[in-house]
Design a protein around this motif. Sequence first.
Motif, PDB file in Angstrom:
ATOM      1  N   PRO A  32       0.832  -1.207   0.000  1.00 41.45           N
ATOM      2  CA  PRO A  32       0.000   0.000   0.000  1.00 41.45           C
ATOM      3  C   PRO A  32       0.868   1.260   0.000  1.00 41.45           C
ATOM      4  CG  PRO A  32      -0.074  -1.102   2.138  1.00 41.45           C
ATOM      5  CD  PRO A  32       0.723  -1.982   1.231  1.00 41.45           C
ATOM      6  N   VAL A  33       0.396   2.274  -0.716  1.00 43.09           N
ATOM      7  CA  VAL A  33       1.169   3.514  -0.828  1.00 43.09           C
ATOM      8  C   VAL A  33       0.343   4.656  -0.250  1.00 43.09           C
ATOM      9  CG1 VAL A  33       2.293   5.130  -2.420  1.00 43.09           C
ATOM     10  CG2 VAL A  33       2.265   2.680  -2.942  1.00 43.09           C
ATOM     11  N   GLU A  34       0.964   5.452   0.580  1.00 45.07           N
ATOM     12  CA  GLU A  34       0.274   6.622   1.141  1.00 45.07           C
ATOM     13  C   GLU A  34       1.070   7.871   0.773  1.00 45.07           C
ATOM     14  OE1 GLU A  34      -0.670   8.333   5.529  1.00 45.07           O
ATOM     15  OE2 GLU A  34      -1.024   6.177   5.239  1.00 45.07           O
ATOM     16  N   MET A  35       0.401   8.780   0.105  1.00 42.85           N
ATOM     17  CA  MET A  35       1.078  10.030  -0.300  1.00 42.85           C
ATOM     18  C   MET A  35       1.110  10.986   0.889  1.00 42.85           C
ATOM     19  SD  MET A  35       2.120  11.244  -3.402  1.00 42.85           S
ATOM     20  CE  MET A  35       1.002  11.108  -4.780  1.00 42.85           C
ATOM     21  N   ILE A  36       2.261  11.582   1.122  1.00 43.09           N
ATOM     22  CA  ILE A  36       2.356  12.564   2.212  1.00 43.09           C
ATOM     23  C   ILE A  36       3.024  13.828   1.675  1.00 43.09           C
ATOM     24  CG2 ILE A  36       2.450  10.910   4.115  1.00 43.09           C
ATOM     25  CD1 ILE A  36       5.489  11.231   4.135  1.00 43.09           C
ATOM     26  N   ASP A  37       2.767  14.937   2.341  1.00 43.42           N
ATOM     27  CA  ASP A  37       3.377  16.185   1.903  1.00 43.42           C
ATOM     28  C   ASP A  37       4.835  16.267   2.321  1.00 43.42           C
ATOM     29  OD1 ASP A  37       1.196  17.135   0.616  1.00 43.42           O
ATOM     30  OD2 ASP A  37       0.337  18.043   2.421  1.00 43.42           O
ATOM     31  N   SER A  38       5.083  15.801   3.539  1.00 42.14           N
ATOM     32  CA  SER A  38       6.444  15.947   4.049  1.00 42.14           C
ATOM     33  C   SER A  38       6.754  14.839   5.041  1.00 42.14           C
ATOM     34  CB  SER A  38       6.580  17.303   4.745  1.00 42.14           C
ATOM     35  OG  SER A  38       7.676  17.289   5.617  1.00 42.14           O
ATOM     36  N   SER A  39       8.003  14.441   5.056  1.00 38.52           N
ATOM     37  CA  SER A  39       8.401  13.384   5.996  1.00 38.52           C
ATOM     38  C   SER A  39       8.348  13.866   7.443  1.00 38.52           C
ATOM     39  CB  SER A  39       9.807  12.892   5.674  1.00 38.52           C
ATOM     40  OG  SER A  39      10.703  13.973   5.687  1.00 38.52           O
ATOM     41  N   MET A  40       8.235  15.189   7.631  1.00 42.43           N
ATOM     42  CA  MET A  40       8.181  15.717   8.994  1.00 42.43           C
ATOM     43  C   MET A  40       6.974  15.171   9.757  1.00 42.43           C
ATOM     44  SD  MET A  40      10.897  17.250   9.232  1.00 42.43           S
ATOM     45  CE  MET A  40      10.772  17.949  10.867  1.00 42.43           C
ATOM     46  N   THR A  41       5.883  14.927   9.023  1.00 39.08           N
ATOM     47  CA  THR A  41       4.693  14.357   9.669  1.00 39.08           C
ATOM     48  C   THR A  41       5.038  12.991  10.269  1.00 39.08           C
ATOM     49  OG1 THR A  41       3.646  15.207   7.680  1.00 39.08           O
ATOM     50  CG2 THR A  41       2.219  13.998   9.218  1.00 39.08           C
ATOM     51  N   LEU A  42       5.746  12.192   9.475  1.00 36.04           N
ATOM     52  CA  LEU A  42       6.104  10.854   9.952  1.00 36.04           C
ATOM     53  C   LEU A  42       7.050  10.932  11.131  1.00 36.04           C
ATOM     54  CD1 LEU A  42       6.800   8.787   6.719  1.00 36.04           C
ATOM     55  CD2 LEU A  42       4.806   8.711   8.195  1.00 36.04           C
ATOM     56  N   LEU A  43       7.958  11.905  11.074  1.00 37.97           N
ATOM     57  CA  LEU A  43       8.922  12.050  12.168  1.00 37.97           C
ATOM     58  C   LEU A  43       8.181  12.379  13.464  1.00 37.97           C
ATOM     59  CD1 LEU A  43      11.846  12.083  13.110  1.00 37.97           C
ATOM     60  CD2 LEU A  43      11.977  14.471  12.460  1.00 37.97           C
ATOM     61  N   GLY A  44       7.181  13.267  13.350  1.00 39.42           N
ATOM     62  CA  GLY A  44       6.373  13.624  14.520  1.00 39.42           C
ATOM     63  C   GLY A  44       5.663  12.408  15.080  1.00 39.42           C
TER      64      GLY A  44
END
Lengths: 369, 330
Positions: A32-44
């Motif tokens: 599964p692929v999830e589009m995100i704007d920025s990796s900062m969200t994942l870091l948070g």
Amino acid sequence: MKDYQPEIIYLEASVRYAPVTKRVLDSLPSAPVEMIDSSMTLLGNAKEWNPSRSRAKRSLLLAEQKGDFFKACPGQQSKGETSNVCCNYYVINFASNCHMECSYCYLQAYLNFPHMVVYANSDKLFEELENAIADHPEQYFRVGTGELADSLALDALTAYSRPLVEFFAEQSNAILELKTKTDCIENLLDLNHRGHTVIAWSLNPSFIQKTEEHKTASIDERLMAARLCVEAGYPVAFHFDPIIHYSNWKEDYRDLIKDTLTEIPSESIAWISLGALRMPDTLKRVIRKRFPSSILPLGELVPASDGKLRYFKPIRTEIYHFMRSCIEEWGPGVPVYACMERPEVWSKVFGRCYPSERELGNSLVQVVL
Amino acid sequence: MKVLMRKHPALSFSLVNTHEIDSEDRTYAITPEWHPLGSLLTSIQAVGLLVPLWLEQSQRSQLRIISGFRRFKAVQELGIEEVPCVVVPQRPPIETFVKVLWENIGSRELSELEKAAAVHKLKVRFGLSESELITQFLPVLGVAANRHHLEQYLDIAQLPESVQQAMATGELHTDVALALSEWRTGEQDFFIQLVSTYQMGRNKQRELFEFLGELRALNGCEVFSVWDRSGAKAIHEDQRLSPQDQLAGIKSALRSLRYPRLSEHEKRFQKLRKSLKLPSGVKLDVPRYFEGSQIEIKMGADSPAKLREMVRLSDRSLDRKELDQIFELL
């Protein structure tokens, strides 16, 4: 070696059309692929959820490298009385993290982003490389991709090795080293490398491979892959690093060196490096928690001048002397150097210390070019 | 003054015989059962039980304590047969437990063990997910909302009673207590006894634990064998030494066994340095752990003549072959 199969792919919008992205997504059609704007969200999220490291690695992030791809190896940065002798190495950070779970891996205590990352904006990478190498025609560059990731662990997905090998084939003052604990060499065998890429394997005795390098290729698989690369005309290299001091270390390393240098002709070996186990104190704690049966924290490790825990100096010197004499016995003439060691250890083991890092680095590049 | 009062439709005080209360049912308890009653006994003895127990009707024959486990224990110890209680109808247990938790949080500071017990109960007994615990409950307990802390509290809740008790008294530090859980019970008690005897602070506890733990793992034996073999036992039993000297000796004995090559090197260096017969006031040192290539000499004098004499005498000492041997150690 255990193949990497992510449970989810996070895709930064800015690299959704990058060729590397396409290759990864084509290779993993069911993920599964999830589009995100920025990796900062994942870091948070990662900070909040603090997932176990093994769990976090099941997520793969395809991201844009916003910093520099191409850098001087951090080993070059320590100076003064605490300084170690470095080999004037440069690194390309095309990915970060590794799924192979070696108990001693320093990334466990170094990376604050726990997921697997591949930087997909490869155009920027090649632009940086071209500029750096063209701006310094008088300088030799020895460049590796294995600092924050294994050079080939994700190559079946990214095929990053192919354009890199082809790029370095065209350079007259730069060579590439792909450093790995895998046997993923399929992408390499048909390339016109012109001998400017060195394929290198980190090696440890099978006992250590089985107990401390959990998802890596076996030593036999690595040597078989090295043999195939030699047949494809590549120079190869071996890194006995980290060397582990344990009860049967002499017999095991002697056998390993003998097997390696019997299997691979000396004239195809660009260099061999030696590096005894070293780690920051924080890593020792991580190892204890993640790998409670590991023997690594039980060595006679003391705080060294660079702040890392290292085997007590006479032990390191004994290790290097022994390894060097074995290499001399089975592969006379193969260049050997110590990685990140103190000048006095160099002098004791090699009888001399290079006057400058550049001189050591150049001597290694010239073996190949 | 006119006091306006209205009776709560569901709540009323009753005097309940202690035999009607199920003393075994600790569904809603978060304070460990062994927790000492302290001054609660004397308080109840002096003025009686002022704060009533909260009980709920249970499907079993007896009433279940919601709040007041320690008070009930004190009452039992004092042989009081009737206690003031508020008896409420039974609600879903998770609902009641969360209310109890809020009531406790609102009225006092929970100990680490109580927080751990609460988290453990919410997960194991009431089946809450990790996500619910992290986002909804850790912040309420004043704990940083992440998985690391959740796991730590779940581990604390499962520590053996003797280890928890040593934590509760403040003798044993949490991270040492958690690491100690890997040892066998007898070894845990032995270590706790040492901590108590030598009144070790956090760093000393960690250091001793690390020496003993690593030697235990290296030799594949129990801690008692390490204690004996290293000579620590003999030092521990030497009544001529002060506790401070005993602890220093124990540490040194364990260090020699854990770092044999380093200890051997240090002894050799000290012997060679002594053989140099440097004048008093002159100090010769090697880098820490012999990591480095330079030897340092320090000297101090309060007059030119004394300094000159010191240099002259040092010069003679430094001509000895032992100086070369010291350099060879680096």
